[in-house]
Design an enzyme around this catalytic site. Structure first.
Site, PDB file in Angstrom:
ATOM      1  N   THR A  38     -10.112 -82.264 -26.576  1.00  0.00           N
ATOM      2  CA  THR A  38     -11.127 -83.070 -26.598  1.00  0.00           C
ATOM      3  C   THR A  38     -12.501 -82.269 -26.923  1.00  0.00           C
ATOM      4  OG1 THR A  38     -10.413 -84.870 -25.144  1.00  0.00           O
ATOM      5  CG2 THR A  38     -12.618 -84.478 -24.965  1.00  0.00           C
ATOM      6  N   TYR A 197      -4.773 -88.213 -15.792  1.00  0.00           N
ATOM      7  CA  TYR A 197      -5.263 -89.495 -16.312  1.00  0.00           C
ATOM      8  C   TYR A 197      -4.318 -90.763 -15.877  1.00  0.00           C
ATOM      9  CZ  TYR A 197      -8.542 -86.208 -18.397  1.00  0.00           C
ATOM     10  OH  TYR A 197      -9.474 -85.234 -18.753  1.00  0.00           O
ATOM     11  N   ARG A 244       3.017 -86.422 -23.473  1.00  0.00           N
ATOM     12  CA  ARG A 244       2.859 -85.248 -22.822  1.00  0.00           C
ATOM     13  C   ARG A 244       2.866 -85.059 -21.480  1.00  0.00           C
ATOM     14  NH1 ARG A 244      -2.199 -81.014 -23.321  1.00  0.00           N
ATOM     15  NH2 ARG A 244      -0.931 -79.390 -23.694  1.00  0.00           N
TER      16      ARG A 244
HETATM   17  C1  LIG Z   1     -11.942 -78.144 -24.546  1.00  0.00           C
HETATM   18  C2  LIG Z   1     -10.481 -78.391 -24.074  1.00  0.00           C
HETATM   19  C3  LIG Z   1     -10.232 -79.803 -24.410  1.00  0.00           C
HETATM   20  C4  LIG Z   1      -9.014 -80.288 -24.142  1.00  0.00           C
HETATM   21  N1  LIG Z   1      -8.611 -81.646 -24.341  1.00  0.00           N
HETATM   22  C5  LIG Z   1      -7.293 -82.160 -23.987  1.00  0.00           C
HETATM   23  C6  LIG Z   1      -7.051 -83.589 -24.425  1.00  0.00           C
HETATM   24  O1  LIG Z   1      -7.709 -84.313 -24.953  1.00  0.00           O
HETATM   25  N2  LIG Z   1      -5.897 -83.815 -24.005  1.00  0.00           N
HETATM   26  C7  LIG Z   1      -4.859 -83.075 -23.532  1.00  0.00           C
HETATM   27  O2  LIG Z   1      -3.704 -83.594 -23.091  1.00  0.00           O
HETATM   28  N3  LIG Z   1      -5.256 -81.688 -22.852  1.00  0.00           N
HETATM   29  C8  LIG Z   1      -6.348 -81.217 -23.274  1.00  0.00           C
HETATM   30  N4  LIG Z   1      -6.631 -79.974 -23.167  1.00  0.00           N
HETATM   31  C9  LIG Z   1      -5.773 -79.164 -22.937  1.00  0.00           C
HETATM   32  C10 LIG Z   1      -5.157 -78.287 -24.015  1.00  0.00           C
HETATM   33  O3  LIG Z   1      -4.385 -79.156 -24.807  1.00  0.00           O
HETATM   34  C11 LIG Z   1      -4.118 -77.228 -23.843  1.00  0.00           C
HETATM   35  O4  LIG Z   1      -2.997 -77.765 -23.146  1.00  0.00           O
HETATM   36  C12 LIG Z   1      -4.934 -76.102 -22.876  1.00  0.00           C
HETATM   37  O5  LIG Z   1      -5.789 -75.708 -23.417  1.00  0.00           O
HETATM   38  C13 LIG Z   1      -3.759 -74.813 -22.736  1.00  0.00           C
HETATM   39  O6  LIG Z   1      -3.526 -74.377 -23.716  1.00  0.00           O
HETATM   40  P1  LIG Z   1      -4.258 -72.818 -24.539  1.00  0.00           P
HETATM   41  O7  LIG Z   1      -4.146 -71.827 -23.239  1.00  0.00           O
HETATM   42  O8  LIG Z   1      -3.530 -72.550 -25.672  1.00  0.00           O
HETATM   43  O9  LIG Z   1      -5.716 -73.185 -24.669  1.00  0.00           O
HETATM   44  C14 LIG Z   1      -7.870 -79.449 -23.176  1.00  0.00           C
HETATM   45  C15 LIG Z   1      -8.276 -78.044 -23.578  1.00  0.00           C
HETATM   46  C16 LIG Z   1      -9.458 -77.617 -23.776  1.00  0.00           C
HETATM   47  C17 LIG Z   1      -9.762 -76.212 -23.541  1.00  0.00           C
END
Ligand SMILES: Cc1cc2nc3c(=O)[nH]c(=O)nc-3n(C[C@H](O)[C@H](O)[C@H](O)COP(=O)(O)O)c2cc1C
Length: 400
Positions: A38, A197, A244
């Site tokens: 997001t 959510y 998910r």
């Molecule tokens: C800025 C941001 C926005 C995110 N938005 C969502 C989202 O809309 N839906 C979701 O399931 N996870 C969301 N996440 C979680 C990410 O999909 C991801 O699982 C999380 O960042 C861990 O992965 P990473 O360590 O590679 O960043 C978001 C994470 C971040 C940092």
């Protein structure tokens, strides 16, 4: 933003990360996934994807042919929302923009799966009150935080445990959102049942205090999620539906599997999905949020639950698995995960800051650091201005 120097990049080109895999009715050419992120750049009012920047953002991240992109969370209806700058997919105006974005991703020969998102009690009560929307959750007045309770009371709305008819209405919203996504050209959708959510609020006993057939036992708490799965499979086909789950997530005051009964309900849901699969309706994928990041909104390093594992998923679910959580700067863990069959890896924060992340992982090139304060900030800065590796070198990044 300079390069990350915390970890030594490792070329992953000879690993399964660069072997094709069938996901639903697509065949990815690499197993790097853009997980849902997001970014709060949508236009208000209307929850319309940003007309100036969002196409460019997804274009940059889909340039490597054969890459799978899951979009940021997308609301299937107005009442599913409650964040002014997150996009929806229920109006013509929103769909026009999504179609352009999906077409661009396909022009790049990559794939796109919108994530369908219903906020429930995670919504902003002020925004709901202003728009005359209910503040929905699994149960009346079970608040995620004291502040949320105070805010809602100030806004003059109560948290509402949805009725069975309202559950059915949400299921119809998911179906409409999925149909709209396919109409705009998406390859499939991801059901967001993670991160605190609405579906997660039903799954978790912390937020679900219901006494009807949607509360109490594991079976009952999983009912809403599985009904959504079945309705979407009927509407668009099992090969276009992924889900998910985040067994260890603590965002939104979820239990995070510290409680073994919570851990067990994920095993139950996976078992039910595998049962459907064996009866001929195998979902395209199950996307697991790893315990390595139990809350991505915490600062770096905070909230990692190193004692946890989701390896058990493979002993229950025999289809495609996406695993996401702090893998970019831990290639050794990525390699370990890739030993499991049918596995793709999601890279969140570093895909924000590295539009050419797939190439960098392949070659073992250093990664651009990300600018956390701009994850959700409205300007285009920190959104479409991260350089590719070649551009960064030209700008003098990486020079001592
Ligand atoms: C800025 C941001 C926005 C995110 N938005 C969502 C989202 O809309 N839906 C979701 O399931 N996870 C969301 N996440 C979680 C990410 O999909 C991801 O699982 C999380 O960042 C861990 O992965 P990473 O360590 O590679 O960043 C978001 C994470 C971040 C940092």
């Amino acid at each position: 933003m300079p390069f990350n120097t915390e970890s030594k990049p490792v070329a992953l080109k000879d690993t399964d990360l660069f072997k094709p895999l069938k996901v639903g009715n697509t065949t990815v050419l690499n197993r790097v996934v853009l997980p849902p992120l997001t970014r709060m750049r949508a236009h208000y009012p209307g929850n319309v994807p940003n007309r100036d920047w969002t196409l460019e953002y997804y274009d940059q991240r889909s340039k490597r042919p054969g890459t799978m992109l899951i979009t940021e969370g997308v609301f299937p209806s107005a009442k599913a929302g409650g964040y002014d700058n997150a996009p929806g997919i229920w109006t013509e105006e929103q769909m026009v923009e999504w179609k352009k974005i999906f077409d661009k991703i396909h022009e790049n020969e990559s794939f796109v799966w919108p994530q369908l998102w219903v906020l429930g009690r995670e919504a902003d009560p002020l925004s709901l009150a202003r728009d005359g929307l209910r503040y929905d959750s699994a149960s009346d007045n079970v608040w995620r935080t004291k502040e949320a309770e105070e805010e809602a009371k100030k806004a003059g709305i109560e948290q509402h445990g949805i009725t069975k008819d309202e559950i059915k209405q949400y299921i119809k919203d998911y179906v409409q959102g999925a149909r709209n996504s396919i109409k705009c050209g998406a390859d499939g959708i991801e059901i967001h049942a993670a991160n605190g959510y609405l579906l997660n609020q039903f799954l978790d006993p912390v937020s679900n205090k219901r006494t009807d057939e949607y509360g109490g036992s594991i079976k009952n708490r999983a009912c809403f999620t599985l009904e959504v799965v079945d309705a979407l499979v009927d509407a668009i086909g099992e090969d276009k539906v992924g889900i998910r789950l985040a067994p260890y997530n603590t965002n939104g005051d979820m239990s995070g599997s510290w409680d073994p009964t919570v851990f067990a309900h994920y095993a139950y849901v996976l078992g039910k999905l595998e049962k459907r699969a064996q009866a001929g309706k195998r979902l395209a994928f199950v996307h697991i949020f790893e315990p390595r990041v139990s809350n991505p909104w915490d600062n770096e390093g905070d909230g990692a639950y190193n004692g946890g594992t989701t390896d058990y998923v493979y002993s229950i679910w025999k289809g495609v698995v996406i695993r996401t959580g702090n893998l970019a700067i831990h290639p050794e863990i990525a390699k370990e995960f890739l030993k499991q069959p049918n596995t793709l890896l999601g890279y969140g924060r570093y895909f924000i800051s590295n539009p050419d992340l797939v190439d960098r992982l392949e070659k073992g090139l250093p990664l651009n650091l990300y600018d956390r304060p701009r994850f959700y900030a409205m300007p285009d800065k920190g959104y479409i201005d991260y350089p590719t590796y070649d551009e960064a070198i030209k700008m003098g990044w990486g020079e001592k």
